[in-house]
Design a protein around this motif. Structure first.
Motif, short mmCIF file in Angstrom:
data_model
loop_
_atom_site.label_atom_id
_atom_site.label_comp_id
_atom_site.label_asym_id
_atom_site.label_seq_id
_atom_site.Cartn_x
_atom_site.Cartn_y
_atom_site.Cartn_z
N ASP A 1 -43.47 1.86 -10.49
CA ASP A 1 -42.72 1.71 -11.09
C ASP A 1 -42.28 0.19 -11.39
OD1 ASP A 1 -41.70 4.77 -11.47
OD2 ASP A 1 -41.23 4.75 -9.07
N GLY A 2 -43.19 0.15 -10.51
CA GLY A 2 -43.13 -1.89 -10.79
C GLY A 2 -42.62 -2.79 -10.33
N LEU A 3 -41.81 -2.35 -8.59
CA LEU A 3 -41.14 -3.20 -8.10
C LEU A 3 -42.17 -3.77 -6.86
CD1 LEU A 3 -37.66 -1.13 -6.85
CD2 LEU A 3 -38.51 -2.81 -8.22
N LYS A 4 -42.62 -5.06 -6.47
CA LYS A 4 -43.04 -5.94 -5.40
C LYS A 4 -42.83 -4.84 -3.75
CE LYS A 4 -42.30 -10.07 -7.40
NZ LYS A 4 -41.42 -11.70 -7.03
N GLU A 5 -44.50 -4.43 -3.72
CA GLU A 5 -45.03 -3.67 -2.06
C GLU A 5 -43.81 -4.70 -1.04
OE1 GLU A 5 -47.88 -2.14 0.28
OE2 GLU A 5 -48.72 -2.95 -1.44
N GLU A 6 -44.38 -6.27 -1.02
CA GLU A 6 -43.38 -7.00 0.10
C GLU A 6 -41.88 -7.31 -0.66
OE1 GLU A 6 -44.78 -10.03 -3.55
OE2 GLU A 6 -45.24 -7.71 -2.53
N GLY A 7 -41.17 -6.37 -1.08
CA GLY A 7 -39.59 -6.50 -1.72
C GLY A 7 -39.08 -8.11 -1.95
N ASP A 8 -37.49 -8.02 -1.82
CA ASP A 8 -37.17 -9.59 -2.11
C ASP A 8 -37.26 -9.40 -2.90
OD1 ASP A 8 -36.89 -10.50 0.79
OD2 ASP A 8 -38.22 -11.41 1.01
N GLN A 9 -36.79 -8.42 -4.39
CA GLN A 9 -36.04 -8.20 -5.44
C GLN A 9 -34.67 -8.28 -5.28
OE1 GLN A 9 -39.55 -5.25 -6.50
NE2 GLN A 9 -39.78 -7.26 -8.02
N GLU B 1 -24.29 -3.67 -13.10
CA GLU B 1 -22.91 -4.76 -14.81
C GLU B 1 -22.17 -5.48 -14.21
OE1 GLU B 1 -21.18 -0.83 -15.05
OE2 GLU B 1 -23.56 -1.15 -14.17
N GLU B 2 -21.48 -5.13 -13.07
CA GLU B 2 -20.55 -5.63 -12.09
C GLU B 2 -20.79 -7.01 -11.50
OE1 GLU B 2 -18.66 -2.64 -10.29
OE2 GLU B 2 -17.51 -1.85 -11.44
N GLY B 3 -22.37 -7.16 -10.72
CA GLY B 3 -22.18 -7.98 -9.49
C GLY B 3 -23.50 -7.77 -8.95
N LEU B 4 -23.58 -8.28 -7.87
CA LEU B 4 -24.63 -8.05 -7.31
C LEU B 4 -24.21 -7.54 -5.69
CD1 LEU B 4 -26.94 -9.35 -6.06
CD2 LEU B 4 -25.82 -10.81 -4.66
N VAL B 5 -25.48 -6.73 -5.92
CA VAL B 5 -25.58 -5.77 -4.10
C VAL B 5 -26.86 -5.62 -3.12
CG1 VAL B 5 -26.66 -3.19 -4.41
CG2 VAL B 5 -25.59 -3.79 -6.59
N GLY B 6 -27.18 -6.89 -3.43
CA GLY B 6 -28.98 -6.32 -2.18
C GLY B 6 -29.68 -6.85 -3.01
N LYS B 7 -30.52 -6.22 -1.84
CA LYS B 7 -32.27 -6.66 -2.24
C LYS B 7 -32.90 -6.01 -1.23
CE LYS B 7 -33.15 -9.90 1.89
NZ LYS B 7 -33.63 -10.43 2.35
N GLY C 1 -35.07 -18.61 -4.08
CA GLY C 1 -35.97 -17.13 -5.27
C GLY C 1 -35.63 -16.82 -4.99
N VAL C 2 -34.85 -16.03 -4.87
CA VAL C 2 -35.40 -13.91 -4.34
C VAL C 2 -33.60 -13.82 -5.62
CG1 VAL C 2 -34.38 -12.24 -2.57
CG2 VAL C 2 -35.78 -14.02 -2.02
N PHE C 3 -32.64 -14.23 -5.74
CA PHE C 3 -31.71 -13.51 -5.86
C PHE C 3 -31.44 -14.88 -7.72
CE2 PHE C 3 -30.23 -12.53 -2.32
CZ PHE C 3 -29.97 -11.74 -2.48
N PRO C 4 -31.72 -14.42 -8.81
CA PRO C 4 -31.19 -15.32 -9.45
C PRO C 4 -30.02 -16.41 -9.78
CG PRO C 4 -30.93 -13.23 -10.13
CD PRO C 4 -31.43 -12.63 -9.08
N SER C 5 -30.11 -16.93 -10.55
CA SER C 5 -28.66 -17.66 -10.37
C SER C 5 -27.59 -17.17 -11.34
CB SER C 5 -28.39 -19.51 -10.70
OG SER C 5 -28.66 -19.16 -11.86
N GLY C 6 -26.51 -17.26 -11.39
CA GLY C 6 -25.06 -16.85 -12.06
C GLY C 6 -24.71 -15.36 -12.05
N VAL C 7 -25.33 -14.36 -11.34
CA VAL C 7 -24.92 -13.24 -10.66
C VAL C 7 -23.14 -13.36 -9.93
CG1 VAL C 7 -25.22 -11.02 -9.78
CG2 VAL C 7 -27.21 -12.77 -10.76
N LEU C 8 -22.69 -12.90 -10.25
CA LEU C 8 -21.04 -12.58 -9.80
C LEU C 8 -21.50 -12.00 -7.78
CD1 LEU C 8 -18.18 -12.80 -9.24
CD2 LEU C 8 -18.04 -10.86 -10.90
N ILE C 9 -21.09 -12.71 -7.11
CA ILE C 9 -20.71 -11.88 -5.42
C ILE C 9 -19.53 -11.31 -5.15
CG2 ILE C 9 -21.16 -12.31 -3.64
CD1 ILE C 9 -22.72 -14.79 -4.03
N GLY C 10 -18.97 -12.22 -5.55
CA GLY C 10 -17.20 -11.37 -5.17
C GLY C 10 -15.95 -12.83 -5.80
N GLN C 11 -14.73 -11.84 -5.22
CA GLN C 11 -14.22 -13.95 -4.82
C GLN C 11 -13.08 -13.46 -3.77
OE1 GLN C 11 -13.56 -10.46 -6.76
NE2 GLN C 11 -14.57 -11.58 -8.08
#
Length: 271
Positions: free
Chosen positions: A136-144, A149-155, A226-236
């Motif tokens: 489906d287009g994911l990288k075999e090595e992972g780390d994506q 829409e609410e925020g970060l989940v993981g990789k 480089g794994v996580f793009p900047s500006g994604v909400l993680i939490g409070q």
């Protein structure tokens, strides 16, 4: 009845009978008409009462009929309640998908939608498996990066042709470079060890001792690494404390990690 009363009564009856027998046909009709005129109101009243009684009897339902009707009404009410619940569920699902679609269109990076297909109770707050893979287009090595829409989940970590394992931000193995909104403070967000069966906490480490972060301050990905793009909400921020070497903040995740269903995988820049 005494003999004194019987004899006069018999005489009166004989005289009345003789009188009637000797009447002319014309007078006989007049007597009959008068008699009917006297008793007709009573006949009419009796007929009306009888009709009302019959109507009342016909209008009454037997106990068995009432019980059957009550059962039908109970079944119909349950069916209506089930239908309403289904419609409310569909409305909620529709709104959730609409919000996700809107977020995907607004995002500054290219997102691949995915659905969670497996989750182990023993690793509930550590990882999930999604229905997207290399095909489906994911990288075999992972780390994506994986988010909603609410925020970060993981990789992503282990990726196969049609599925991938996602390590959640509540896992100790997932470390995210982060920054605090409105400050120059930066640190690393990672899951923290918790007792068995309890929800693990998430901490922002390596802050300065002078950070003194306020509760409710937003924590975002900084983009470092480089794994996580900047500006994604993680939490409070839930609370801040100074430790021997650094400052530490407990963080409440922006995403409810216990009820995840659909996510997005960041697969590139949205250019």
């Amino acid at each position: 009845m005494s003999r004194r009363l019987v004899i006069p009564s018999v005489l009166i009856f004989i005289i009345a009978t003789g009188f009637v027998l000797f009447l002319s046909p014309h007078n006989m009709r007049r007597v009959q008409a008068g008699f009917l005129g006297i008793i007709s109101p009573f006949l009419k009243t009796g007929s009306t009462v009888d009709k009302k009684y019959r109507d009342f009897r016909e209008g009454l339902k037997t106990l068995e009929q009432l019980e059957d009707e009550n059962k039908r009404l109970v079944v119909a009410n349950k069916e209506m309640s089930a239908t309403n619940q289904t419609l409310r569920g569909l409305e909620t699902e529709n709104n959730r998908l609409r919000n996700a679609l809107g977020y995907r269109e607004r995002a500054v990076f290219k997102l691949l939608p995915a659905r969670i297909i497996s989750r182990d109770a023993s690793t509930w707050y550590n990882e999930v498996i999604i229905d997207r893979g290399v095909a489906d287009g994911l990288k075999e090595e992972g780390d994506q990066a994986v988010l909603t829409e609410e925020g970060l989940v993981g990789k992503t970590t282990v990726v196969s042709d049609h599925s991938a394992t996602v390590v959640l931000i509540s896992d100790e193995a997932c470390r995210v470079a982060a920054s605090v909104e409105g400050t120059r403070e930066q640190g690393i967000v990672k899951g923290e060890r918790a007792s068995s069966g309890s929800i693990p906490s998430i901490g922002l480490n390596f802050l300065s001792k002078q950070a003194n972060l306020k509760n409710g301050a937003n924590i975002y990905t900084s983009g470092a690494g480089g794994v996580f793009p900047s500006g994604v909400l993680i939490g409070q921020v839930k609370d801040f404390k100074m430790r021997e070497l650094d400052g530490h903040a407990t963080v409440v995740p922006a995403v409810d990690l216990t009820t995840l269903e659909d996510v997005f995988v960041v697969v590139g820049d949205n250019k």
